[in-house]
Write a protein that holds these residues in place. Structure first.
Motif, PDB file in Angstrom:
ATOM      1  N   VAL A  35     -42.549  24.956   8.984  1.00  0.00           N
ATOM      2  CA  VAL A  35     -43.840  25.546   8.629  1.00  0.00           C
ATOM      3  C   VAL A  35     -44.940  24.610   9.107  1.00  0.00           C
ATOM      4  O   VAL A  35     -44.922  23.414   8.802  1.00  0.00           O
ATOM      5  CB  VAL A  35     -43.961  25.749   7.096  1.00  0.00           C
ATOM      6  CG1 VAL A  35     -45.296  26.375   6.746  1.00  0.00           C
ATOM      7  CG2 VAL A  35     -42.817  26.590   6.570  1.00  0.00           C
ATOM      8  N   THR A  36     -45.894  25.151   9.855  1.00  0.00           N
ATOM      9  CA  THR A  36     -47.060  24.399  10.289  1.00  0.00           C
ATOM     10  C   THR A  36     -48.251  24.882   9.478  1.00  0.00           C
ATOM     11  O   THR A  36     -48.547  26.077   9.464  1.00  0.00           O
ATOM     12  CB  THR A  36     -47.326  24.605  11.790  1.00  0.00           C
ATOM     13  OG1 THR A  36     -46.153  24.226  12.521  1.00  0.00           O
ATOM     14  CG2 THR A  36     -48.511  23.772  12.264  1.00  0.00           C
ATOM     15  N   LYS A  37     -48.917  23.947   8.777  1.00  0.00           N
ATOM     16  CA  LYS A  37     -50.041  24.301   7.905  1.00  0.00           C
ATOM     17  C   LYS A  37     -51.344  23.701   8.416  1.00  0.00           C
ATOM     18  O   LYS A  37     -51.362  22.596   8.964  1.00  0.00           O
ATOM     19  CB  LYS A  37     -49.778  23.813   6.475  1.00  0.00           C
ATOM     20  CG  LYS A  37     -48.650  24.540   5.803  1.00  0.00           C
ATOM     21  CD  LYS A  37     -48.537  24.156   4.355  1.00  0.00           C
ATOM     22  CE  LYS A  37     -47.450  24.971   3.683  1.00  0.00           C
ATOM     23  NZ  LYS A  37     -47.387  24.698   2.248  1.00  0.00           N
ATOM     24  N   PHE A  38     -52.415  24.437   8.207  1.00  0.00           N
ATOM     25  CA  PHE A  38     -53.763  23.953   8.506  1.00  0.00           C
ATOM     26  C   PHE A  38     -54.174  22.996   7.396  1.00  0.00           C
ATOM     27  O   PHE A  38     -53.957  23.261   6.216  1.00  0.00           O
ATOM     28  CB  PHE A  38     -54.742  25.126   8.573  1.00  0.00           C
ATOM     29  CG  PHE A  38     -56.166  24.704   8.763  1.00  0.00           C
ATOM     30  CD1 PHE A  38     -56.624  24.324  10.012  1.00  0.00           C
ATOM     31  CD2 PHE A  38     -57.046  24.668   7.694  1.00  0.00           C
ATOM     32  CE1 PHE A  38     -57.937  23.930  10.195  1.00  0.00           C
ATOM     33  CE2 PHE A  38     -58.359  24.272   7.868  1.00  0.00           C
ATOM     34  CZ  PHE A  38     -58.806  23.900   9.120  1.00  0.00           C
ATOM     35  N   THR A  39     -54.748  21.855   7.759  1.00  0.00           N
ATOM     36  CA  THR A  39     -55.191  20.883   6.771  1.00  0.00           C
ATOM     37  C   THR A  39     -56.689  20.644   6.894  1.00  0.00           C
ATOM     38  O   THR A  39     -57.252  20.656   7.992  1.00  0.00           O
ATOM     39  CB  THR A  39     -54.464  19.535   6.924  1.00  0.00           C
ATOM     40  OG1 THR A  39     -54.722  19.012   8.221  1.00  0.00           O
ATOM     41  CG2 THR A  39     -52.975  19.682   6.728  1.00  0.00           C
ATOM     42  N   LEU A  40     -57.326  20.437   5.748  1.00  0.00           N
ATOM     43  CA  LEU A  40     -58.738  20.097   5.692  1.00  0.00           C
ATOM     44  C   LEU A  40     -58.858  18.881   4.789  1.00  0.00           C
ATOM     45  O   LEU A  40     -58.441  18.936   3.622  1.00  0.00           O
ATOM     46  CB  LEU A  40     -59.556  21.270   5.146  1.00  0.00           C
ATOM     47  CG  LEU A  40     -61.065  21.085   5.076  1.00  0.00           C
ATOM     48  CD1 LEU A  40     -61.648  20.880   6.476  1.00  0.00           C
ATOM     49  CD2 LEU A  40     -61.715  22.280   4.406  1.00  0.00           C
ATOM     50  N   PHE A  41     -59.362  17.792   5.324  1.00  0.00           N
ATOM     51  CA  PHE A  41     -59.413  16.518   4.609  1.00  0.00           C
ATOM     52  C   PHE A  41     -58.018  16.117   4.129  1.00  0.00           C
ATOM     53  O   PHE A  41     -57.837  15.684   2.994  1.00  0.00           O
ATOM     54  CB  PHE A  41     -60.405  16.562   3.443  1.00  0.00           C
ATOM     55  CG  PHE A  41     -61.829  16.700   3.890  1.00  0.00           C
ATOM     56  CD1 PHE A  41     -62.484  15.633   4.492  1.00  0.00           C
ATOM     57  CD2 PHE A  41     -62.503  17.890   3.726  1.00  0.00           C
ATOM     58  CE1 PHE A  41     -63.791  15.761   4.906  1.00  0.00           C
ATOM     59  CE2 PHE A  41     -63.816  18.019   4.140  1.00  0.00           C
ATOM     60  CZ  PHE A  41     -64.463  16.963   4.730  1.00  0.00           C
ATOM     61  N   PHE A  42     -57.016  16.319   4.984  1.00  0.00           N
ATOM     62  CA  PHE A  42     -55.617  15.933   4.748  1.00  0.00           C
ATOM     63  C   PHE A  42     -54.949  16.717   3.621  1.00  0.00           C
ATOM     64  O   PHE A  42     -53.908  16.328   3.120  1.00  0.00           O
ATOM     65  CB  PHE A  42     -55.493  14.423   4.501  1.00  0.00           C
ATOM     66  CG  PHE A  42     -56.125  13.616   5.587  1.00  0.00           C
ATOM     67  CD1 PHE A  42     -55.503  13.484   6.816  1.00  0.00           C
ATOM     68  CD2 PHE A  42     -57.354  13.022   5.392  1.00  0.00           C
ATOM     69  CE1 PHE A  42     -56.084  12.753   7.830  1.00  0.00           C
ATOM     70  CE2 PHE A  42     -57.950  12.283   6.415  1.00  0.00           C
ATOM     71  CZ  PHE A  42     -57.323  12.150   7.628  1.00  0.00           C
TER      72      PHE A  42
END
Length: 97
Positions: A35-42
């Motif tokens: 699974v590849t997830k989008f991260t925002l501020f880690f």
């Protein structure tokens, strides 16, 4: 400044005994979900992609499978039957002689 990116996660769903399509050995194959997830501020927020694959523990050959095939393989391993889903002719279940 906004920091964003992606992060990959690898889950092992099951271990199956199949005949490898590459090396021809009856060996354990791991059923994996990536699974590849989008991260925002880690912080992981939502999945961008989900992929399934089986990997031979003997030679390392990896074969992509669909979600339906992965669910079928996982249900067969949970019930103790083992064996591949239809549409995967190069991998066959190993039968004890």
């Amino acid at each position: 400044m906004i920091v964003f990116g992606t992060k990959g996660y690898l889950y092992q769903l099951a271990v199956l005994t199949l005949v490898c399509g590459r090396c021809g050995n009856p060996a354990a194959h791991t059923l994996r979900k990536r699974v590849t997830k989008f991260t925002l501020f880690f912080v992981p927020l939502f999945p961008l992609s989900v992929k399934y694959a089986t990997q031979c523990t003997f030679c390392g050959a990896e074969q992509k499978v669909t979600r339906e095939q992965a669910e079928q393989l996982r249900s067969r391993s949970a019930s103790g039957q083992g064996g591949p889903a239809s549409g995967m002719p190069q991998q066959q279940p190993y039968q004890q002689p």
